[in-house]
Scaffold this motif. Structure first.
Motif, PDB file in Angstrom:
ATOM      1  N   ASN A  65       0.894  -1.451   0.131  1.00  0.00           N
ATOM      2  CA  ASN A  65       0.297   0.051  -0.032  1.00  0.00           C
ATOM      3  C   ASN A  65       0.823   1.180  -0.130  1.00  0.00           C
ATOM      4  OD1 ASN A  65      -2.436  -0.681  -0.053  1.00  0.00           O
ATOM      5  ND2 ASN A  65      -2.424  -1.837   2.227  1.00  0.00           N
ATOM      6  N   LYS A  66       2.170   0.899   0.603  1.00  0.00           N
ATOM      7  CA  LYS A  66       3.091   2.379   0.774  1.00  0.00           C
ATOM      8  C   LYS A  66       3.729   2.456  -0.620  1.00  0.00           C
ATOM      9  CE  LYS A  66       2.814   2.156   5.686  1.00  0.00           C
ATOM     10  NZ  LYS A  66       4.323   2.381   6.521  1.00  0.00           N
ATOM     11  N   HIS A  67       3.547   1.458  -1.555  1.00  0.00           N
ATOM     12  CA  HIS A  67       4.406   1.690  -2.406  1.00  0.00           C
ATOM     13  C   HIS A  67       4.489   2.689  -3.309  1.00  0.00           C
ATOM     14  CE1 HIS A  67       7.492   0.142  -5.970  1.00  0.00           C
ATOM     15  NE2 HIS A  67       8.151  -0.573  -5.373  1.00  0.00           N
ATOM     16  N   PRO A  68       4.656   3.493  -4.661  1.00  0.00           N
ATOM     17  CA  PRO A  68       5.017   4.748  -5.133  1.00  0.00           C
ATOM     18  C   PRO A  68       4.023   4.037  -6.536  1.00  0.00           C
ATOM     19  CG  PRO A  68       7.148   4.420  -4.310  1.00  0.00           C
ATOM     20  CD  PRO A  68       6.786   3.671  -4.151  1.00  0.00           C
ATOM     21  N   ASP A  69       4.629   2.773  -6.745  1.00  0.00           N
ATOM     22  CA  ASP A  69       3.734   2.102  -8.111  1.00  0.00           C
ATOM     23  C   ASP A  69       2.309   1.740  -8.007  1.00  0.00           C
ATOM     24  OD1 ASP A  69       6.346   2.656  -9.096  1.00  0.00           O
ATOM     25  OD2 ASP A  69       6.710   0.426  -9.464  1.00  0.00           O
ATOM     26  N   ILE A  70       2.295   1.772  -6.360  1.00  0.00           N
ATOM     27  CA  ILE A  70       0.848   0.938  -6.189  1.00  0.00           C
ATOM     28  C   ILE A  70      -0.344   2.162  -5.725  1.00  0.00           C
ATOM     29  CG2 ILE A  70      -0.633   0.279  -4.844  1.00  0.00           C
ATOM     30  CD1 ILE A  70       0.299  -2.311  -6.824  1.00  0.00           C
ATOM     31  N   ILE A  71       0.854   3.594  -5.358  1.00  0.00           N
ATOM     32  CA  ILE A  71      -0.327   4.861  -5.591  1.00  0.00           C
ATOM     33  C   ILE A  71      -0.268   5.135  -6.095  1.00  0.00           C
ATOM     34  CG2 ILE A  71       0.228   7.342  -4.231  1.00  0.00           C
ATOM     35  CD1 ILE A  71       2.265   5.815  -2.429  1.00  0.00           C
ATOM     36  N   LYS A  72       0.471   5.073  -7.408  1.00  0.00           N
ATOM     37  CA  LYS A  72       0.287   5.483  -8.971  1.00  0.00           C
ATOM     38  C   LYS A  72      -0.467   4.932  -9.043  1.00  0.00           C
ATOM     39  CE  LYS A  72       3.656   7.180 -10.994  1.00  0.00           C
ATOM     40  NZ  LYS A  72       5.144   6.345 -11.912  1.00  0.00           N
ATOM     41  N   PHE A  73      -1.267   4.078  -9.006  1.00  0.00           N
ATOM     42  CA  PHE A  73      -1.960   2.661  -9.930  1.00  0.00           C
ATOM     43  C   PHE A  73      -3.232   3.298  -9.336  1.00  0.00           C
ATOM     44  CE2 PHE A  73      -4.744  -0.718  -9.911  1.00  0.00           C
ATOM     45  CZ  PHE A  73      -4.956  -1.376 -11.200  1.00  0.00           C
ATOM     46  N   PHE A  74      -3.352   3.404  -8.214  1.00  0.00           N
ATOM     47  CA  PHE A  74      -4.695   3.604  -8.190  1.00  0.00           C
ATOM     48  C   PHE A  74      -5.298   5.036  -7.551  1.00  0.00           C
ATOM     49  CE2 PHE A  74      -4.263  -0.242  -5.668  1.00  0.00           C
ATOM     50  CZ  PHE A  74      -5.110  -0.626  -5.492  1.00  0.00           C
ATOM     51  N   ARG A  98      -8.500  -9.436  -4.976  1.00  0.00           N
ATOM     52  CA  ARG A  98      -8.104  -8.374  -5.561  1.00  0.00           C
ATOM     53  C   ARG A  98      -6.962  -7.931  -5.994  1.00  0.00           C
ATOM     54  NH1 ARG A  98      -9.750  -2.925  -5.720  1.00  0.00           N
ATOM     55  NH2 ARG A  98      -8.878  -1.518  -4.229  1.00  0.00           N
ATOM     56  N   LEU A  99      -5.541  -8.323  -5.496  1.00  0.00           N
ATOM     57  CA  LEU A  99      -4.365  -9.125  -5.893  1.00  0.00           C
ATOM     58  C   LEU A  99      -3.954  -9.241  -7.824  1.00  0.00           C
ATOM     59  CD1 LEU A  99      -2.600 -10.081  -3.165  1.00  0.00           C
ATOM     60  CD2 LEU A  99      -2.898  -7.241  -3.219  1.00  0.00           C
ATOM     61  N   GLU A 100      -5.819 -10.012  -7.175  1.00  0.00           N
ATOM     62  CA  GLU A 100      -5.163 -11.063  -9.350  1.00  0.00           C
ATOM     63  C   GLU A 100      -5.754 -10.002  -9.957  1.00  0.00           C
ATOM     64  OE1 GLU A 100      -7.531 -14.198  -9.218  1.00  0.00           O
ATOM     65  OE2 GLU A 100      -5.025 -15.681  -8.997  1.00  0.00           O
ATOM     66  N   SER A 101      -6.609  -9.348  -9.684  1.00  0.00           N
ATOM     67  CA  SER A 101      -7.763  -7.815 -10.786  1.00  0.00           C
ATOM     68  C   SER A 101      -6.291  -7.024 -10.979  1.00  0.00           C
ATOM     69  CB  SER A 101      -8.297  -7.363  -9.710  1.00  0.00           C
ATOM     70  OG  SER A 101      -9.424  -6.438 -10.252  1.00  0.00           O
ATOM     71  N   ILE A 102      -5.728  -6.676  -9.259  1.00  0.00           N
ATOM     72  CA  ILE A 102      -4.762  -5.563  -9.682  1.00  0.00           C
ATOM     73  C   ILE A 102      -3.791  -5.765 -11.392  1.00  0.00           C
ATOM     74  CG2 ILE A 102      -2.509  -4.077  -8.505  1.00  0.00           C
ATOM     75  CD1 ILE A 102      -4.803  -4.425  -5.804  1.00  0.00           C
ATOM     76  N   LEU A 103      -2.944  -7.049 -10.564  1.00  0.00           N
ATOM     77  CA  LEU A 103      -2.182  -7.822 -11.561  1.00  0.00           C
ATOM     78  C   LEU A 103      -2.964  -7.644 -12.630  1.00  0.00           C
ATOM     79  CD1 LEU A 103       0.799  -9.242 -12.245  1.00  0.00           C
ATOM     80  CD2 LEU A 103      -0.396 -11.107 -11.249  1.00  0.00           C
ATOM     81  N   HIS A 104      -3.389  -8.529 -12.809  1.00  0.00           N
ATOM     82  CA  HIS A 104      -4.475  -7.997 -14.720  1.00  0.00           C
ATOM     83  C   HIS A 104      -4.157  -6.667 -14.998  1.00  0.00           C
ATOM     84  CE1 HIS A 104      -6.848 -12.186 -13.533  1.00  0.00           C
ATOM     85  NE2 HIS A 104      -5.558 -12.057 -13.759  1.00  0.00           N
ATOM     86  N   SER A 105      -4.502  -6.190 -14.079  1.00  0.00           N
ATOM     87  CA  SER A 105      -4.710  -4.018 -14.542  1.00  0.00           C
ATOM     88  C   SER A 105      -3.899  -3.976 -15.514  1.00  0.00           C
ATOM     89  CB  SER A 105      -5.678  -3.313 -14.290  1.00  0.00           C
ATOM     90  OG  SER A 105      -6.588  -3.696 -13.818  1.00  0.00           O
TER      91      SER A 105
END
Length: 275
Positions: A65-74, A98-105
Motif C-alpha cells: 500500500n505504501k509503494h509509489p507504483d501502487i499509489i500511482k496505479f490507484f 483483489r490482488l489478481e485484479s490489480i495484477l491483470h490490470s
C-alpha cells in the motif's frame, strides 16, 4: 491433514513477493504473493503456522500500500482512500481476488504500452526509410547513407530490411556499401537468396572474382547444386580465365539440366580454345 508449520513453498512465495516488491518489480511481486495466498488456501494451517502466515501477508500488504507504483496505479483511477488493499484474517480468498485484479490490470497496461512503443518504432523506421530513399534519389549519398545506416543499426534484426537497403545502394552503384550489407545478411539470414545474388553482382562490378567465388560456394552449401548456380559459377570462372573450373562447372550444370544452352555454349567455347 493439519499443518503445524508453514510449508516451504508457501514461505518461499511470500519471501519472493517481498523481495520483488523492494526491487520495484510489482507484477512479479503480485504473482508471487498470489501464489503464496493460493498455497495458504490449499493448506489447513493451524496454531503458530496460521499466525505466522497471517503476519507475513499483513506485512506484505502494508508495504504494498505504501509503494509509489501502487499509489500511482490507484490515483490514476481516481482512488485516493487508503489502504488501497485491505486484509482481514480469514478473508484470503477476497484478498487473492483483489490482488489478481490489480495484477491483470497492470499487465494490460504494460501490454498497451508495449504495443504503443512498437507502433512508435515502426513509424520512426518508416520515416527514416522514406527520408533515406529521398536523399538517395536526390543523389545526396553521404546523408542518405547515414540515414539508412541508422535504419540498419536499429532494425537490422528484421528479416529482409537490410537486404532492401543494400539493394538500394546497389541501384545507385554504391558497391562497397552494398556488399558490406549483403555479407552481413548472409551471415545473419543465410536463407536470404537475394543477399547472395546482390553480393555476387557487387563483387563482379568490383572485379573481386575470388570473393564472388566464395559467395557462390556459400550458396551451393546453403541451397544445393541448382543448375543456374552451377552455370553462374562456370560463367564466373570463364571471366576469371580459369578455364578448367569453368569447364567442370559447365558440365555439372548440363548434368543437372541437359537443356541448358548457356552452359553448352561455354563448353563449346572452351573446347574451341583448347582443341
Amino acid at each position: 491433514m493439519m499443518n503445524f508449520t508453514v510449508p516451504k513453498l508457501t514461505r518461499e512465495n511470500l519471501s519472493r513477493a517481498r523481495s520483488y516488491l523492494r526491487r520495484n518489480d510489482i507484477p512479479r511481486s503480485l504473482e508471487a504473493i498470489c501464489s503464496g495466498i493460493s498455497d495458504i488456501l490449499g493448506s489447513r494451517l493451524i496454531g503458530q503456522a496460521r499466525y505466522e502466515v497471517e503476519v507475513l501477508v499483513h506485512e506484505y500488504i502494508t508495504e504494498l500500500n505504501k509503494h509509489p507504483d501502487i499509489i500511482k496505479f490507484f490515483q490514476k483511477r481516481k482512488i485516493h482512500a487508503t489502504p488501497f488493499v485491505r486484509y482481514q484474517r480469514g478473508q484470503e480468498r477476497e484478498l487473492l481476488d483483489r490482488l489478481e485484479s490489480i495484477l491483470h490490470s497492470m499487465k494490460d497496461e504494460q501490454q498497451s504500452k508495449h504495443i504503443a512503443r512498437e507502433q512508435k518504432q515502426v513509424c520512426k523506421k518508416e520515416e527514416l526509410l522514406e527520408k533515406g530513399r529521398a536523399l538517395m534519389q536526390a543523389k545526396d549519398y553521404p546523408r542518405g547513407k547515414g540515414v539508412l545506416r541508422r535504419v540498419v543499426d536499429g532494425w537490422g534484426h528484421e528479416e529482409g530490411l537490410t537486404t532492401e537497403i543494400a539493394m538500394l545502394f546497389l541501384e545507385h552503384q554504391l558497391y562497397f556499401e552494398a556488399v558490406e550489407l549483403f555479407e552481413s545478411v548472409i551471415d545473419q539470414f543465410p536463407s536470404d537468396s537475394k543477399a547472395y545474388g546482390g553480393a555476387v553482382r557487387c563483387y563482379k562490378e568490383l572485379q573481386e572474382f575470388e570473393r564472388c567465388e566464395q559467395v557462390y560456394l556459400k550458396a551451393l552449401k546453403q541451397f544445393g547444386a541448382h543448375p543456374k548456380t552451377l552455370f553462374n559459377m562456370a560463367e564466373l570462372y570463364r571471366r576469371w580465365r580459369k578455364l578448367d573450373q569453368a569447364y567442370d562447372y559447365a558440365k555439372r550444370a548440363i548434368s543437372a539440366d541437359p537443356n541448358m544452352k548457356e552452359a553448352k555454349a561455354i563448353l563449346k567455347e572452351i573446347e574451341a580454345r583448347i582443341f
